[in-house]
Each structure stands twice: as C-alpha cells, then as structure tokens.
Enzyme design. Structure first.
Site, short mmCIF file in Angstrom:
data_model
loop_
_atom_site.label_atom_id
_atom_site.label_comp_id
_atom_site.label_asym_id
_atom_site.label_seq_id
_atom_site.Cartn_x
_atom_site.Cartn_y
_atom_site.Cartn_z
CG ASP A 1 14.73 27.29 20.94
OD1 ASP A 1 14.00 26.29 20.82
OD2 ASP A 1 15.97 27.24 20.95
CG ASN B 1 4.56 10.79 13.71
OD1 ASN B 1 4.21 11.29 12.64
ND2 ASN B 1 5.50 11.32 14.45
CD GLU C 1 9.49 14.92 16.68
OE1 GLU C 1 8.90 15.02 15.59
OE2 GLU C 1 9.77 15.91 17.38
CG ASP D 1 7.46 17.96 20.55
OD1 ASP D 1 6.88 17.34 19.65
OD2 ASP D 1 7.66 19.20 20.50
CG HIS E 1 14.37 21.34 17.01
ND1 HIS E 1 14.77 22.05 15.91
CD2 HIS E 1 13.55 20.36 16.56
CE1 HIS E 1 14.19 21.54 14.83
NE2 HIS E 1 13.45 20.51 15.19
C1 QV4 Z 1 3.90 30.28 11.90
C2 QV4 Z 1 4.80 30.34 10.67
C3 QV4 Z 1 6.26 30.54 11.09
C4 QV4 Z 1 6.34 31.82 11.91
C5 QV4 Z 1 5.38 31.77 13.08
C6 QV4 Z 1 5.37 33.11 13.79
O1 QV4 Z 1 4.69 29.11 9.93
O2 QV4 Z 1 7.10 30.63 9.95
O3 QV4 Z 1 7.67 31.96 12.40
O4 QV4 Z 1 4.03 31.43 12.69
O5 QV4 Z 1 4.70 33.05 15.00
C7 QV4 Z 1 2.11 25.87 14.23
C8 QV4 Z 1 1.74 26.33 12.83
C9 QV4 Z 1 2.85 27.19 12.23
C10 QV4 Z 1 3.14 28.36 13.18
C11 QV4 Z 1 3.54 27.77 14.52
C12 QV4 Z 1 3.89 28.83 15.56
O6 QV4 Z 1 1.51 25.19 12.00
O7 QV4 Z 1 2.43 27.67 10.98
O8 QV4 Z 1 4.24 29.11 12.67
O9 QV4 Z 1 2.47 26.95 15.02
O10 QV4 Z 1 2.76 29.40 16.10
C13 QV4 Z 1 3.17 20.87 15.52
C14 QV4 Z 1 2.81 21.17 14.06
C15 QV4 Z 1 3.29 22.54 13.66
C16 QV4 Z 1 2.76 23.58 14.64
C17 QV4 Z 1 3.33 23.21 16.01
C18 QV4 Z 1 2.95 24.19 17.11
O11 QV4 Z 1 3.39 20.19 13.24
O12 QV4 Z 1 2.77 22.85 12.36
O13 QV4 Z 1 3.17 24.88 14.24
O14 QV4 Z 1 2.80 21.93 16.38
O15 QV4 Z 1 1.59 24.34 17.18
C19 QV4 Z 1 10.39 19.24 12.44
C20 QV4 Z 1 10.90 19.04 13.86
C21 QV4 Z 1 10.04 18.09 14.65
C22 QV4 Z 1 8.55 18.46 14.56
C23 QV4 Z 1 8.17 18.54 13.08
C24 QV4 Z 1 6.73 18.94 12.90
O16 QV4 Z 1 12.24 18.59 13.86
O17 QV4 Z 1 10.45 18.12 15.99
O18 QV4 Z 1 9.00 19.48 12.41
N1 QV4 Z 1 7.70 17.52 15.30
C25 QV4 Z 1 7.22 17.81 16.67
C26 QV4 Z 1 5.78 17.39 16.87
C27 QV4 Z 1 4.87 18.29 16.08
C28 QV4 Z 1 4.96 19.70 16.64
C29 QV4 Z 1 6.29 20.05 17.12
C30 QV4 Z 1 7.36 19.20 17.08
C31 QV4 Z 1 6.43 21.33 17.80
O19 QV4 Z 1 5.61 16.05 16.54
O20 QV4 Z 1 3.53 17.83 16.09
O21 QV4 Z 1 4.55 20.63 15.62
O22 QV4 Z 1 6.10 21.08 19.18
O23 QV4 Z 1 10.67 18.09 11.66
CA CA Z 2 15.89 24.67 20.94
#
Ligand code: QV4
Ligand code: CA
Length: 484
Positions: A163, A293, A230, A193, A197
């Site tokens: 972060d 989306n 977002e 994005d 947060h």
């Molecule tokens: C994993 C564990 C965690 C652990 C971590 C440790 O789940 O508990 O702490 O490992 O390293 C991916 C994996 C996820 C992994 C993470 C970190 O799915 O399991 O954590 O990577 O390596 C997209 C996907 C996520 C993905 C992420 C990064 O949706 O699954 O995480 O990309 O690759 C909230 C938010 C909103 C967000 C939404 C999804 O408020 O902002 O959740 N939406 C945006 C995008 C979305 C993207 C992100 C944010 C992050 O639209 O596509 O997430 O950039 O509602």
């Molecule tokens: Ca933040």
C-alpha cells in the site's frame, strides 16, 4: 474532471478488457471511429508482475511492478501509436491507473518488462520505491474494516497488495510522472483503480497537478483529464461515494445492479419511470454508468446478480435501456469468454495474448466476445448519439414490464419484458415516415433488413412485439441509419 472530452456528437465508451494496443488501433479505424464510439478504457498499460504460477490470470495486471509502459498489451511505442491513431478517428483513450498499490508478495518476481522487485524490503527498483514510500505500520484490510474503519481501508493493504503512501510528496511525484507522460501522449483521462482505498485529499493534490490534455491531439486548450474513480458503494459502508464526487466522477455500481434486477424480472420495468437520482443514484454528471465490469462479471468486487454476455437477451435489454436513457456517462464492457473466473485472456503457450479474429457478420472469434460489435449494442450507441441532449418524453408503460419512451424529437424505444405480447399504438415524437428497427436489423438501401415501423402524421405508431421474439425491444431514430 467530469468532462470526457469526447469528439463532438459522441457519447459512449467501451472497456476493451485485455486487448493489445495494435488491435485497439485497428479497431478504432475499422469499427469504433466510423460507428460513433466516443472512447475506450484500456487495461493498465504499466508493467505488472508475471504470474505463471496461476497461469497468467487477468488480475496480474492489477499488480504493478513499475510505471514502464510494457505489458502483454504492448510496449510504449505501440501504446502511443494507438492513442494517436484512435484520436485521429475521434476515439478517446482512458487509462486504468493503479496508483493505490504495487504487487503483493509472490514466489515469482519478474515483470512484463523484465523489472524485478524485492518484496521483503518493499523495494521496487524500477520506479524506484522503497520502504518509506508505503504506509506503516503494515496491516491488511479485513471484511469488517469496510464497516468500521475508513482509516484502515485507506492505509492497510487491499488483498495483500503493498500500500503506497499518497501523502508522501515523492510518491505523488512518481504517480504524476506516470500519469502526465500518458497525458502528453494524448490520453483523455483515467479510471482511478481502488480510489476508495486512497484519501480524497491526497487524490485532490494529484489531480490538480495533472497537465492539461494535449492540444496537438485535438483537445481544446485548458481541458482537464476526465477522471472516474472506482468507488464501490452499494450503501452501508463507512466510506461513501459522496466523499469522492467533489473531486471527480465516480463509478456508479448501483446502476448495473438495479438494471440487472429489473431486466431479470426481479423488478418491474414500469418503476424505471423515475430512473436516476430518485433511485438513490448519483447526480447524472457524476456517474460513470455500466451494467457489468471486469470484476463483477466474474464475481470479483461488488456483489450482486449482474447481467453479462452470458444471459444475452436480458443483457441486451439492460444495455439498450442504459444507452436510450439520458442518465449518466455510459461504458460498455467488451469481454473475452470465460468459465474459470481467474483465467486470463486468450493466449498462446508463451503467454502472449492472441488477437481477436473478425467474422464476416462483424462478430469476433478466437475467444473474444466483443459485445460492442453486437448489432443490438452498437446500433444503440448511434441511437444515443442521435438523441443527444434530448429530454426523455412520452413515457408509457402497461403497469408491468412493457415500457416505451422518446428522446427529444429524435428517437423512440419500446421494451417488452413481459411473458405476453405487446400490441399498442404509441406516441413516438418522430415525424411521419417509415423507420427501420435498429435492433432486429438496420436500414439497407431503401429497405429494412429487420422490422419496419410506420409513424403516422399524428406521430403515433402501432408497436407489435411478441414476448417470444429474439430481442425484447424495438428502437427507431431520425437519421440515415434508421429512417427510410
Ligand atoms: C492473496 C490473499 C490475501 C493475502 C495475499 C498475500 O487473498 O488475503 O493477503 O495473497 O500476498 C490477487 C488475488 C488475491 C491475492 C492478491 C495479492 O486474487 O488472492 O491475495 O492478488 O497478490 C484484482 C482482483 C484481485 C487480485 C488483484 C491483484 O480482483 O482478486 O488479487 O487484482 O492482482 C474491493 C476494492 C476494489 C477492487 C475490488 C476487487 O474496493 O477497489 O475489491 N477493484 C479494483 C479492480 C480489481 C483489482 C483491484 C482493485 C486491485 O477493479 O480488478 O483486483 O488493483 O471491492
Ligand atoms: Ca491505500
């Protein structure tokens, strides 16, 4: 920051999810430009972590490792070429900007451009970022934080993604260097994005230090980038979308949720008579609107039962309503086919994305859905462009799921989502004449390839629409595409 700066007469953008830059440039010239699309949201152009251990999931692109413009979509040259070619045919480019975080910790640590990271030390040498550029003490957001603790939602990690501290002037400057470079290349704006947060006051500082849009790409002088943040706010969380609307536009997630309900007959279409802020939606000018989306079409992000290409009849109905109704700034989704919700785009064994093929009927092949090429959808983009700022008039409903309305004196649409036929003479607001329905077909020379609708000298037309027809709506408008 709330003006998309579309070329004149254009109204609608499409998210070409995971498309390559060269393919997008070609799509601008052969399809989007000529058919009146306003813009494209592109996948994040900055370098991301390569995640082979999960077979190159789509979500690796949300794990930034640097701000170099090298991804599976292409390199910096290809990106800037695409922007120029699209702007030349009146189609704007909006970048998905990931500025809340860098990658999470993985067993792999090479990026799409060859950069590496040292996760244990929060070290991203290709930016460079180090320990001091992230929020401390280290913490990870939990589900209950969304209800209690705005500070944790802003200062802790979103699913383990490191972060960044946007309060730091150094971090702001790295982010600004990245975004301003894109503005200079001719992009028209950004999706922010994970805006929820980040602290609104930090975002304001960043937005205010962005350059004006590049006049060499046809933008008026002094034009500010279009910014849509977002923020998922379905109500009831500690952080509200209203904290972000004073800054710029916001993604309106309630929009697709409610319309998905209505078009699946979990709510009657007649209630849409006062669609807009009276439904608890944002002010129209603040709202980036969409049905699905890239997250909620596969169960990530916001919850809810969202319509996608997979339920095509209802989906086309909801999209047609979105495009026919004056509320909001609409965005279409253009997907690749998936069953596995983690799977990345069509690719070869080296992990290179494989391009869509274009079939004779305009549809896509090779694993790409290309909703934006569905006749019922792209013809409705022209409908919206034709309707312009025309007010919604002549609302009619049958007290159930049959509705119809006009836009100014330009366009008319009728929906039948009931299980029985529609047989009604309705006031259309159009001049007398014969019109081609743009849903079942189009105009071809002096005839219609689909249905035709005759408007009498009193502006009324007989609308017969069976409940078992292929699509649930008919739409006509002034202009060469529809009027004989
Ligand atoms: C994993 C564990 C965690 C652990 C971590 C440790 O789940 O508990 O702490 O490992 O390293 C991916 C994996 C996820 C992994 C993470 C970190 O799915 O399991 O954590 O990577 O390596 C997209 C996907 C996520 C993905 C992420 C990064 O949706 O699954 O995480 O990309 O690759 C909230 C938010 C909103 C967000 C939404 C999804 O408020 O902002 O959740 N939406 C945006 C995008 C979305 C993207 C992100 C944010 C992050 O639209 O596509 O997430 O950039 O509602
Ligand atoms: Ca933040």
């Amino acid at each position: 920051y709330k003006n998309p700066h579309y070329a004149s007469g254009r109204t609608t953008m499409v998210h070409l999810f995971e498309w390559k830059w060269d393919d997008i440039a070609a799509e601008c010239e052969r399809f989007l430009g000529p058919r009146g699309f306003g813009g494209i949201q592109v996948s994040p152009p900055n370098e991301n972590l390569v995640i082979w251990s999960r077979n190159r999931p789509w979500w690796e692109r949300y794990q930034p490792i640097s701000y170099r413009l090298v991804t599976r979509s292409g390199n910096e040259n290809q990106f800037s070429n695409m922007v120029r070619r699209c702007n030349n045919v009146g189609v704007r480019i909006y970048v998905d900007a990931i500025i809340n975080h860098m990658t999470g910790t993985w067993n792999e640590n090479v990026g799409t451009g060859g950069s590496t990271a040292n996760f244990e030390n929060w070290h991203y040498p290709a930016v460079p970022y180090g320990r001091n550029d992230f929020n401390w003490p280290h913490c990870v957001i939990t589900g209950s934080d969304y209800n209690c603790c705005p500070d944790r939602v802003r200062n802790c990690e979103l699913s383990g993604l490191k972060d960044l501290n946007q309060g730091s002037d150094y971090v702001r400057q790295q982010i600004l260097n990245y975004m301003n470079r894109l503005i200079d290349m001719g992009v028209a704006g950004f999706r922010i994005d994970a805006a929820k947060h980040m602290w609104p006051h930090d975002l304001r500082v960043i937005y205010d230090r962005l350059r004006n849009l590049n006049t060499a790409h046809g933008f008026p002088s002094g034009a500010r980038p279009y910014i849509y943040q977002e923020v998922i706010d379905l109500g009831g969380e500690a952080i509200s979308r209203n904290e972000y609307t004073p800054l710029a536009a916001v993604t309106e997630f309630r929009f697709g949720l409610e319309l998905s309900q209505a078009f699946q007959r979990r709510n009657q279409l007649r209630w849409l008579v006062n669609w807009g802020p009276q439904w608890g939606l944002l002010a129209s000018g603040d709202a980036l609107t969409f049905i699905d989306n890239h997250d909620n079409q596969r169960g990530h992000g916001a919850g809810g039962n969202i319509l996608t290409y997979k339920q095509s009849r209802q989906y086309k109905g909801a999209i047609a309503f979105m495009l026919a109704h004056p509320y909001g700034y609409p965005q279409l989704m253009s997907s690749f086919a998936f069953t596995d919700t983690e799977a990345g785009p069509p690719m070869n064994s080296r992990g290179d994305i494989t391009s869509p093929t274009i079939n004779a009927d305009n549809s896509c092949g090779n694993g790409w859905i290309c909703e934006h090429r569905w006749r019922q959808i792209h013809n409705m983009v022209v409908f919206r462009n034709t309707a312009g700022n025309g007010a919604l008039t002549n609302w009619w409903d049958n007290g159930s799921n049959q509705i119809a309305f006009c836009r100014g004196n330009q366009a008319f649409i009728a929906f039948n989502n009931d299980a029985w036929d529609m047989d009604q003479t309705l006031q259309t607001c159009l001049p007398a004449g014969t019109y081609c329905d743009i849903i079942s077909g189009a105009r071809s020379g002096n005839r219609c390839t689909g249905k035709s609708i005759v408007v009498g000298s009193d502006g009324r037309a007989l609308i017969i629409h069976r409940s078992n027809e292929y699509d649930m709506m008919v739409a006509i408008h002034r202009g060469a595409d529809s009027r004989l």
